[in-house]
Design an enzyme around this catalytic site. Sequence first.
Site, PDB file in Angstrom:
ATOM      1  N   GLY A 147       0.941  -1.212  -0.178  1.00  0.00           N
ATOM      2  CA  GLY A 147       0.156   0.110   0.056  1.00  0.00           C
ATOM      3  C   GLY A 147       0.877   1.179   0.105  1.00  0.00           C
ATOM      4  O   GLY A 147       1.992   1.112  -0.351  1.00  0.00           O
ATOM      5  N   HIS A 166       4.215   1.845  -8.149  1.00  0.00           N
ATOM      6  CA  HIS A 166       3.079   0.780  -8.196  1.00  0.00           C
ATOM      7  C   HIS A 166       2.284   0.587  -9.311  1.00  0.00           C
ATOM      8  O   HIS A 166       2.088  -0.358  -9.933  1.00  0.00           O
ATOM      9  CB  HIS A 166       2.521   0.873  -6.968  1.00  0.00           C
ATOM     10  N   GLN A 203       7.898  -9.744   7.853  1.00  0.00           N
ATOM     11  CA  GLN A 203       9.004  -9.043   6.974  1.00  0.00           C
ATOM     12  C   GLN A 203       9.964  -7.862   7.988  1.00  0.00           C
ATOM     13  O   GLN A 203      10.643  -7.404   7.474  1.00  0.00           O
ATOM     14  CB  GLN A 203       8.948  -8.902   5.601  1.00  0.00           C
ATOM     15  N   GLY A 227       9.093  -5.088  -8.892  1.00  0.00           N
ATOM     16  CA  GLY A 227       9.981  -3.649  -9.232  1.00  0.00           C
ATOM     17  C   GLY A 227      11.348  -4.197  -8.861  1.00  0.00           C
ATOM     18  O   GLY A 227      11.759  -4.854  -7.982  1.00  0.00           O
ATOM     19  N   GLU A 228      12.306  -3.533  -9.926  1.00  0.00           N
ATOM     20  CA  GLU A 228      13.588  -3.679  -9.753  1.00  0.00           C
ATOM     21  C   GLU A 228      14.066  -2.879  -8.823  1.00  0.00           C
ATOM     22  O   GLU A 228      15.228  -2.872  -8.352  1.00  0.00           O
ATOM     23  CB  GLU A 228      14.344  -3.466 -11.376  1.00  0.00           C
ATOM     24  N   SER A 245       9.381   5.689  -3.366  1.00  0.00           N
ATOM     25  CA  SER A 245       9.029   4.802  -2.448  1.00  0.00           C
ATOM     26  C   SER A 245       8.228   5.252  -1.328  1.00  0.00           C
ATOM     27  O   SER A 245       8.057   6.615  -1.023  1.00  0.00           O
ATOM     28  CB  SER A 245      10.468   4.731  -1.593  1.00  0.00           C
ATOM     29  N   ARG A 303       8.335   5.036   1.640  1.00  0.00           N
ATOM     30  CA  ARG A 303       9.120   5.246   2.885  1.00  0.00           C
ATOM     31  C   ARG A 303       9.695   6.669   2.590  1.00  0.00           C
ATOM     32  O   ARG A 303       9.940   7.617   3.375  1.00  0.00           O
ATOM     33  CB  ARG A 303      10.194   4.389   3.179  1.00  0.00           C
TER      34      ARG A 303
HETATM   35  P1  AMP Z   1       6.360  -1.919  -1.577  1.00  0.00           P
HETATM   36  O1  AMP Z   1       4.804  -1.581  -1.445  1.00  0.00           O
HETATM   37  O2  AMP Z   1       7.326  -0.932  -1.195  1.00  0.00           O
HETATM   38  O3  AMP Z   1       6.569  -3.257  -0.654  1.00  0.00           O
HETATM   39  O4  AMP Z   1       6.631  -2.492  -3.031  1.00  0.00           O
HETATM   40  C1  AMP Z   1       5.768  -3.220  -3.756  1.00  0.00           C
HETATM   41  C2  AMP Z   1       6.377  -3.341  -5.221  1.00  0.00           C
HETATM   42  O5  AMP Z   1       6.363  -2.118  -5.939  1.00  0.00           O
HETATM   43  C3  AMP Z   1       7.546  -4.146  -5.217  1.00  0.00           C
HETATM   44  O6  AMP Z   1       7.623  -5.145  -6.196  1.00  0.00           O
HETATM   45  C4  AMP Z   1       8.481  -3.173  -5.335  1.00  0.00           C
HETATM   46  O7  AMP Z   1       9.616  -3.215  -5.927  1.00  0.00           O
HETATM   47  C5  AMP Z   1       7.892  -2.137  -6.367  1.00  0.00           C
HETATM   48  N1  AMP Z   1       8.234  -0.853  -6.229  1.00  0.00           N
HETATM   49  C6  AMP Z   1       8.278  -0.018  -5.148  1.00  0.00           C
HETATM   50  N2  AMP Z   1       8.909   1.289  -5.678  1.00  0.00           N
HETATM   51  C7  AMP Z   1       8.992   1.211  -6.954  1.00  0.00           C
HETATM   52  C8  AMP Z   1       9.497   2.182  -7.881  1.00  0.00           C
HETATM   53  N3  AMP Z   1       9.852   3.430  -7.585  1.00  0.00           N
HETATM   54  N4  AMP Z   1       9.385   1.685  -9.126  1.00  0.00           N
HETATM   55  C9  AMP Z   1       9.248   0.559  -9.597  1.00  0.00           C
HETATM   56  N5  AMP Z   1       8.716  -0.413  -8.648  1.00  0.00           N
HETATM   57  C10 AMP Z   1       8.731   0.045  -7.162  1.00  0.00           C
END
Ligand code: AMP
Length: 270
Positions: A22, A28, A52, A138-139, A176, A178
């Site tokens: 979220g 995302h 995690q 995401g990379e 991000s 964060r």
């Molecule tokens: P998270 O919600 O931060 O756990 O991320 C969920 C998914 O979004 C993961 O596969 C991340 O790698 C991807 N993700 C997060 N930030 C980015 C970004 N800036 N660009 C591409 N993918 C992202």
Amino acid sequence: MRALTRRWHAAGDKVALVPTMGALHEGHISLLRTGKQRAQRTITSIFVNPTQFAPNEDFDKYPRTWDDDLRILAAAGCDAVWAPTVKEMYPEGFDTFVEPGGAAKGLETNFRPAFFRGVTTVCCKLFGQTQADAAVFGEKDFQQLAVVTQMVRDLNLPIEIVPAPTVREADGLAMSSRNRYLAAEQRTRAATLFRVISDIADAAKAGGDIEGALGEGQRRIAAAGFGKIDYLVVRDAATLGPYDRASKRPGRVLVAAWLGQTRLIDNIAV
Ligand code: AMP
């Protein structure tokens, strides 16, 4: 969730899953777009996964922006949202975990020992719950992408892992959830991370001195006001083991560093 996927599969549709915690942003949504290119139906999961997070980490204060998330997903044309509660995900008696090796060794694991075990376990559950044909990662979280890809291969899970490139702010900072922890002044300094790893990647591509570039990078990150640098390395992009330029295999620059109380990670291809 399975019943919905069963209906979609019966109609001949493929289903792509985008697992998230979220606090959605453009990164995302780019994953969702990739999913929509791969499948007729998309599911975004929203679950802040307690297994995690270490006890000293930000599980309680992790941003939760449910109403905004639903609006963003509706506008982006996501077909379904899967948002289980912690009790639904980990009911009384839950006691089975996926223990990742290989790509999970080192880097993040040196600083967050239980992190990938939580990620692989929750992903395994999300894959089972949704029965998706593909899942987009995401990379941005490069080691995580490698760990999940290896889990799917090692455990023969019937799902395809699809990577998607990192989406960045105008100054290069990787988006991000964060980033919203950063104060305005920290936010300006944060883009240094991207500039540093870009320069290291350029030096490596040009056949320059990688160790020298890493040392210079450490100095610049510290000068930008970052505190501890957990790691700043060049690794083999496929194994995350040592990088051997002579092998001509793709490399990856990876960094994790603290800006105040916020830990930022980023990476870029060599
Ligand atoms: P998270 O919600 O931060 O756990 O991320 C969920 C998914 O979004 C993961 O596969 C991340 O790698 C991807 N993700 C997060 N930030 C980015 C970004 N800036 N660009 C591409 N993918 C992202």
